[in-house]
Enzyme design. Structure first.
Site, short mmCIF file in Angstrom:
data_model
loop_
_atom_site.label_atom_id
_atom_site.label_comp_id
_atom_site.label_asym_id
_atom_site.label_seq_id
_atom_site.Cartn_x
_atom_site.Cartn_y
_atom_site.Cartn_z
N GLU A 124 0.72 -0.88 0.00
CA GLU A 124 0.16 -0.02 0.35
C GLU A 124 0.71 1.23 0.09
O GLU A 124 2.05 1.63 1.05
CB GLU A 124 -1.30 -0.20 0.85
CG GLU A 124 -1.99 1.27 1.60
CD GLU A 124 -2.49 1.80 -0.12
OE1 GLU A 124 -2.28 2.39 -0.51
OE2 GLU A 124 -3.29 0.54 -0.64
N GLY A 136 -24.76 13.69 -8.71
CA GLY A 136 -25.93 13.32 -8.08
C GLY A 136 -25.89 12.31 -7.83
O GLY A 136 -26.94 11.49 -7.49
N ALA A 162 -17.54 -0.84 -0.86
CA ALA A 162 -16.42 -0.84 0.59
C ALA A 162 -17.09 -2.44 0.70
O ALA A 162 -15.76 -3.32 0.61
CB ALA A 162 -16.44 -0.58 1.43
N HIS A 206 -41.27 -6.44 18.86
CA HIS A 206 -42.20 -5.36 18.70
C HIS A 206 -41.81 -4.23 19.80
O HIS A 206 -42.24 -4.91 20.57
CB HIS A 206 -43.63 -5.10 18.58
CG HIS A 206 -44.93 -4.32 19.19
ND1 HIS A 206 -44.65 -3.25 17.64
CD2 HIS A 206 -45.37 -3.94 19.77
CE1 HIS A 206 -46.08 -2.98 17.65
NE2 HIS A 206 -46.28 -2.56 19.36
#
Length: 452
Positions: free
Chosen positions: A33, A180, A314, A439
């Site tokens: 990386e 957008g 991702a 609930h």
């Protein structure tokens, strides 16, 4: 020359999770990386934007507190420098966590730019800096980069991409967002909540691209009520220090004065200078071509994440990396599926979808039936959201098997997983109905819709 079982090029979600997985399966892993571990998602994407959005959404909730019987006295003042500093702290915490995870897994991390450089016998060569590495397998996970369109004048103005917007320590006086899509709309949410005048210019008939058009339109109208100005089916023809010149769908030209331009028209797979030609790896445009097991045209080179061009998310990248490593270590029948990948826009309210959209099914000529209800059919939603709108929509086929689900309303990002599991498992409406929902929860809306 250094020897490893697998080289992973790229330390984003696909790469670092695959590295830890490969190591836990007994492979000697080297990960390359060249910038910061965590990739775009952690450093200049998912995490920093969601940190800013959380502060912006919290500010909205404080402003709305009176509706819940809570009076907030005095001025409510966001301090953007502090908000940005918190964002940096969150990113630093999580990037440190990635480094710790890889160290604990025994992964060798090399902070260099790496490229494929051919093969010798059954070994693939990877070059990084002055060193060459010999490996049995490679996983390409280099991610994507921002698309910079050829807009006249763009090279002469100080425009932002998401990277510069996230790095800023102060708010712009006003902002015009070109694009957008998900990134653009999330920034529209951040800035509008923090008091910045926002314009959004989008070439398509609706915001948010491939997401469900009905819920996207509802979100756009909500942000319109908050002052965000949208220009749909509108093309940017030029930019300058004076502002953004647009051409509307009826051919009219207009100059929109703006203080800051934020460019957000999409991303493309990052394959440049990766050395794909040394192994004759096939590409489609800039994306690396893979099969269901994430293998490229070279049987010992795999690819995962944005570089494949399938789904620039991702969580998709993480699963693709998992599929690749599973195939390498065991060759098991665990192919990648893209029919139940959730997509989320972390606005306020959130919008999320999984599976097919109505637009997709109509274009394919497939039969579908729509089941939908306002979110207010869930009592908990009314308790927490007062008079907020919202919609839950489920699409089913001729056998009542679930094809897609689309939700506008908090917490859509959490609820969409339930629908995704049902689609993955091929559940019918009747089978999904048999599940017991606690609930009162907002998630009960899915159960209510199944009986609509």
């Amino acid at each position: 020359m250094k020897n490893f079982d697998i080289a992973i090029i790229g330390g984003g979600p696909a790469g670092y999770n695959a590295a830890a997985n490969a190591s836990s399966n007994g492979l000697q892993v080297v990960l390359f990386e060249h910038t910061a571990l965590g990739g775009v998602c952690l450093n200049e994407g998912c995490i920093p934007t969601k940190t800013l959005l959380h502060s912006a959404n919290l500010l909205d909730e404080i402003r709305e507190a009176k509706a819940f019987g809570i009076e907030v006295e005095g001025a409510i003042t966001p301090h953007y420098a502090a908000i940005a500093a918190r964002k940096d702290k969150v990113v630093q915490t999580l990037t440190s966590g990635v480094a710790y995870k890889l160290k604990g897994a025994g992964v060798t991390v090399i902070q260099e730019t790496a490229r494929l450089s051919g093969e010798e016998g059954d070994r693939i060569l990877v070059t990084a800096g002055e060193e060459t590495y010999s490996v049995s397998f490679v996983l390409l996970a280099t991610g994507s980069s921002t698309i910079i369109p050829p807009i006249p004048g763009l090279d002469k103005v100080n425009y932002w991409t998401s990277r510069e917007a996230l790095a800023a320590k102060t708010l712009p006086e006003d902002v015009t967002i070109i694009g957008g899509g998900v990134i653009g709309i999330e920034f529209a949410g951040i800035y509008s909540s923090l008091g910045v005048p926002v314009r959004v210019i989008e070439m398509a008939p609706e915001i948010l691209g491939a997401m469900d058009r009905e819920t996207s339109a509802m979100l756009r109208k909500e942000y319109g009520r908050r002052g965000v100005k949208f220009y749909l089916e509108t093309k940017v023809t030029a930019v300058s220090e004076e502002g953004v010149t647009i051409e509307t769908k009826d051919g009219k030209s207009e100059l929109l004065p703006t203080g800051q331009i934020l460019l957000s028209v999409g991303r493309r797979p990052e394959t440049e200078a990766l050395g794909l030609e040394t192994l004759s790896i096939a590409t489609n445009r800039s994306a690396v071509v893979v099969n269901a097991y994430m293998q490229t045209s070279h049987p010992r080179v795999y690819a995962a994440g944005d570089i494949t061009g399938f789904s620039l998310l991702a969580h998709t990248a993480i699963r693709e990396g998992e599929v690749a490593i599973n195939h390498i270590v065991g060759g098991e029948d665990d192919p990648m599926r893209y029919d139940a990948i959730p997509s989320v826009v972390y606005t306020h309210p959130e919008i999320a979808g999984v599976g097919a959209t109505e637009e997709q099914l109509r274009s394919e000529g497939r039969y579908y039936r729509t089941l939908k209800l306002p979110m207010a059919y869930a009592g908990r939603y009314v308790v927490e959201q007062e008079q907020a709108g919202g919609l839950c929509k489920i699409l089913v086929d001729e056998n009542d098997t679930l094809l897609g689900c689309h939700i506008l309303g908090d917490p859509a990002s959490e609820l969409i997983l339930l629908a995704g599991l049902a689609i993955t498992d091929g559940l019918s409406v009747e089978e999904f109905r048999r599940h017991v929902f606690p609930h009162p929860t907002v998630g009960e809306i899915l159960h209510e819709v199944l009986f609509s």
